[in-house]
Design an enzyme around this catalytic site. Structure first.
Site, PDB file in Angstrom:
ATOM      1  N   SER A 129       5.099  -8.946  46.413  1.00  7.01           N
ATOM      2  CA  SER A 129       4.230  -8.811  45.091  1.00  7.01           C
ATOM      3  C   SER A 129       6.122  -8.076  43.965  1.00  7.01           C
ATOM      4  O   SER A 129       6.616  -7.878  44.713  1.00  7.01           O
ATOM      5  CB  SER A 129       3.806  -7.271  45.063  1.00  7.01           C
ATOM      6  OG  SER A 129       3.217  -6.738  43.524  1.00  7.01           O
ATOM      7  N   LYS A 183      -0.249  -6.617  51.801  1.00  2.00           N
ATOM      8  CA  LYS A 183      -0.286  -6.994  50.323  1.00  2.00           C
ATOM      9  C   LYS A 183      -2.138  -6.978  49.673  1.00  2.00           C
ATOM     10  O   LYS A 183      -1.900  -7.330  47.939  1.00  2.00           O
ATOM     11  CB  LYS A 183       0.228  -8.577  50.367  1.00  2.00           C
ATOM     12  CG  LYS A 183       0.313  -8.898  49.394  1.00  2.00           C
ATOM     13  CD  LYS A 183       1.198  -8.190  47.869  1.00  2.00           C
ATOM     14  CE  LYS A 183       1.183  -9.016  46.725  1.00  2.00           C
ATOM     15  NZ  LYS A 183       0.018  -9.708  46.442  1.00  2.00           N
ATOM     16  N   HIS A 186      -2.964  -3.284  48.563  1.00  2.00           N
ATOM     17  CA  HIS A 186      -1.356  -3.289  47.393  1.00  2.00           C
ATOM     18  C   HIS A 186      -2.047  -3.531  46.543  1.00  2.00           C
ATOM     19  O   HIS A 186      -2.837  -3.430  45.316  1.00  2.00           O
ATOM     20  CB  HIS A 186      -0.266  -3.808  47.727  1.00  2.00           C
ATOM     21  CG  HIS A 186       0.360  -4.518  46.754  1.00  2.00           C
ATOM     22  ND1 HIS A 186      -0.111  -5.424  45.138  1.00  2.00           N
ATOM     23  CD2 HIS A 186       1.064  -3.431  45.597  1.00  2.00           C
ATOM     24  CE1 HIS A 186       0.691  -5.472  44.330  1.00  2.00           C
ATOM     25  NE2 HIS A 186       1.661  -4.266  44.529  1.00  2.00           N
ATOM     26  N   ASN A 187      -3.041  -5.162  46.337  1.00  2.00           N
ATOM     27  CA  ASN A 187      -4.072  -5.627  45.085  1.00  2.00           C
ATOM     28  C   ASN A 187      -5.154  -5.544  45.167  1.00  2.00           C
ATOM     29  O   ASN A 187      -5.375  -5.347  43.268  1.00  2.00           O
ATOM     30  CB  ASN A 187      -3.881  -7.076  45.324  1.00  2.00           C
ATOM     31  CG  ASN A 187      -2.768  -8.387  44.906  1.00  2.00           C
ATOM     32  OD1 ASN A 187      -1.761  -7.703  45.945  1.00  2.00           O
ATOM     33  ND2 ASN A 187      -3.284  -9.743  44.880  1.00  2.00           N
ATOM     34  N   GLU A 190      -3.807  -2.335  42.953  1.00  2.65           N
ATOM     35  CA  GLU A 190      -3.416  -2.799  41.732  1.00  2.65           C
ATOM     36  C   GLU A 190      -5.255  -2.670  41.502  1.00  2.65           C
ATOM     37  O   GLU A 190      -5.337  -3.061  39.504  1.00  2.65           O
ATOM     38  CB  GLU A 190      -3.131  -4.332  41.575  1.00  2.65           C
ATOM     39  CG  GLU A 190      -2.810  -5.071  40.638  1.00  2.65           C
ATOM     40  CD  GLU A 190      -2.432  -6.357  40.934  1.00  2.65           C
ATOM     41  OE1 GLU A 190      -0.515  -6.241  41.768  1.00  2.65           O
ATOM     42  OE2 GLU A 190      -2.582  -7.800  41.252  1.00  2.65           O
TER      43      GLU A 190
HETATM   44  C1  6PG Z   1       1.311  -8.519  42.836  1.00  2.07           C
HETATM   45  C2  6PG Z   1       0.058  -9.525  42.190  1.00  2.07           C
HETATM   46  C3  6PG Z   1       0.404 -11.393  42.480  1.00  2.07           C
HETATM   47  C4  6PG Z   1      -0.780 -11.706  42.122  1.00  2.07           C
HETATM   48  C5  6PG Z   1      -2.083 -11.362  42.014  1.00  2.07           C
HETATM   49  C6  6PG Z   1      -3.498 -11.326  40.400  1.00  2.07           C
HETATM   50  O1  6PG Z   1       1.541  -8.270  43.805  1.00  2.07           O
HETATM   51  O2  6PG Z   1       2.452  -9.676  42.379  1.00  2.07           O
HETATM   52  O3  6PG Z   1      -0.934  -8.664  43.376  1.00  2.07           O
HETATM   53  O4  6PG Z   1      -0.564 -11.534  43.536  1.00  2.07           O
HETATM   54  O5  6PG Z   1      -0.278 -11.740  40.253  1.00  2.07           O
HETATM   55  O6  6PG Z   1      -2.475 -12.129  42.918  1.00  2.07           O
HETATM   56  O7  6PG Z   1      -4.410 -11.463  41.657  1.00  2.07           O
HETATM   57  P1  6PG Z   1      -5.815 -11.598  40.608  1.00  2.07           P
HETATM   58  O8  6PG Z   1      -5.796 -13.033  40.265  1.00  2.07           O
HETATM   59  O9  6PG Z   1      -6.803 -12.015  41.486  1.00  2.07           O
HETATM   60  O10 6PG Z   1      -6.353 -10.900  39.639  1.00  2.07           O
END
Ligand code: 6PG
Length: 468
Positions: A129, A183, A186-187, A190
């Site tokens: 990430s 991960k 984490h998302n 996010e």
């Molecule tokens: C990270 C981000 C990266 C990416 C996402 C975007 O941790 O660096 O999360 O993995 O920008 O996958 O996800 P979406 O397109 O689903 O918003």
């Protein structure tokens, strides 16, 4: 045939290239390959004097690597990962290793590890990430797979990762898909925090009429307070950015339809599978889906237009409430994610150390925030903590802001501005701290129409009632 390069990289898009440069800057020699010639050229140009070899084929890549080989993949998740693995495996030997650094679905990672294990090739699923910047100068790295496989690449990851207080933001997380699972969650967090910030922006803009420069100032102030975090910092910058073409704030020129690659949805789906409540993440995914219905929304905006709201919050008081509410809601988003990790760890046998997870999220990653230090501390004190909200200090942080969370949710409702992540965060907190929820009535209804039985408060066993 073998060569001298320590690491192979398949996928030289900007993430792959940046990770190669990062590793090379730390003294590791890397051979890179991409099907797209333009990406190989870009890598060659950017590599300059660094120990980076660019090659034209998977065969050349494999031949350039030191034994036992370690090949990283940074290619789009899904069938492309399988296709690349399919190309590499006939060229590899027993004991070699493939490391998938993309956002792969954790069940795919489990399958790939099993399939490659049968060929005696190690497979690691590693979450990375931090976006382009992180890949180049220090991401948060979430590795999963066999512990002995990790030991081989540990020096590379520890050197390339972001550093916080002298410690690298990487730790071996557990077997199989542990890294990709962490991960994924984490998302999910996010998504929830991005939705909360978006709602705060909407409440400021449509609720109390702030302009973009003012909002940038407000977010800038908050990002120096308790909720200090990367996502607040970038929001401050985004709102200050002026469009080169029109001179308007750039954010106003961007279509309001959010896209997604799937990780947030997977987090919600698996939380449902595990029976873990994660309403803030669920609603964040739902709101991206709702935003994507742009045409329908515009039709509904005409046909369902109401009058102006008969409510206008006091600006300064509302902003103070909003700051508190955002911080409290952010904490509940981490609480939901950590609770999911705890259950998933038991169910899937990951053996996760949640303190380590919080520690490696403190730097490099998208959800990095000052508060992660408190989360790390909470799990250090109580590794088996069922929910972050049960940590006395964390619980108190939310409790003292619960009224603000309620005020913001109520104001949003009175203004008819959608703020479901704030509302879901409040409901999660209030639901979690309810001694008695109305689920007794749900149980009675289930028994009434479906003879599903219920448990009593005053006796063991299950009961059924003839309700009429
Ligand atoms: C990270 C981000 C990266 C990416 C996402 C975007 O941790 O660096 O999360 O993995 O920008 O996958 O996800 P979406 O397109 O689903 O918003």
């Amino acid at each position: 045939m073998s060569g001298q390069y320590e690491i192979g990289m398949v996928g030289l898009g900007v993430m792959g290239r940046n990770l190669v440069l990062n590793m090379a800057d730390h003294g590791f020699s890397v051979a890179g390959f991409d099907k797209e010639r333009s990406q190989v050229e870009a890598m060659r140009t950017e590599a300059e004097e660094r120990p980076v070899l660019t090659v034209e084929s998977p065969e050349e890549l494999v031949q350039s690597l030191r034994l036992p080989r370690a090949v990283m993949l940074l290619v789009p998740a899904g069938h492309i990962v399988d296709a690349v693995i399919g190309e590499l495996t006939p060229l590899l030997d027993h004991g070699d290793m493939i490391i998938d650094c993309g956002n792969s679905f954790f069940r795919d990672t489990s399958r790939r590890e099993r399939e490659l294990g049968e060929m005696e090739i190690h497979f690691m699923g590693v979450g990375i990430s931090g976006g382009e910047e992180g890949a180049r100068y220090g991401p948060s790295i979430m590795p999963g797979g066999r512990a002995e496989a990790y030991e081989r690449v540990r020096p590379v990851f520890e050197a390339a990762a972001a550093q916080v207080g002298g410690a690298p933001c990487v730790a071996y997380l557990g077997p199989g898909a542990a890294g990709h699972y962490v991960k994924m969650v984490h998302n999910g967090i996010e998504y929830a925090i991005m939705q909360l910030i978006a709602e705060a922006y909407d409440l400021m803009r449509r609720g109390i009429g702030l302009n973009e420069a003012e909002m940038s100032g407000v977010f800038g102030g908050w990002s120096r307070g308790a909720a200090a975090s990367f996502l607040l910092e970038i929001t401050t910058d985004i709102l200050a950015k002026v469009d080169d073409f029109t001179g308007n704030p750039l954010v106003n020129m961007i279509r309001d339809e959010a896209r997604q690659l799937g990780t947030g949805m997977w987090t919600s789906q698996d939380a449902m599978n595990l029976g873990v409540p994660s309403p803030a993440m669920d609603i964040a995914v739902a709101m991206r889906n709702l935003s994507a219905l742009g045409g329908e929304r515009r039709t509904a905006a005409d046909s369902l237009e109401g009058g102006p709201p008969a409510f206008s919050p006091d600006r300064d008081e509302f902003l103070a409430r909003l700051e508190d509410a955002l911080y409290a809601a952010m904490i509940t988003a981490y609480a939901q994610g950590m609770a999911q990790l705890r259950t998933a760890s038991e169910k899937y046998g990951f053996g996760l150390d949640l303190e380590a997870v919080a520690r490696i999220w403190r730097g490099g990653c998208i959800i990095r925030a000052a508060f992660l230090e408190n989360i790390r501390e909470a799990y250090r004190r109580q590794p088996g903590l069922p929910n972050l909200l049960l940590d006395a200090e964390t619980g108190a942080e939310v409790l003292k802001r619960a009224d603000s969370l309620g005020e913001v949710a109520a104001a949003a409702a009175r203004l008819h501005l959608p703020a479901p992540a704030f509302m879901a965060s409040l409901a999660y907190f209030d639901g979690y701290r309810s001694r008695r929820l109305p689920a007794n009535l749900v149980q009675a209804q289930r028994d009434y129409f479906g003879a599903h039985k219920y448990e009593r408060t005053d006796a063991e066993g299950v009961f059924h009632t003839q309700w009429t």
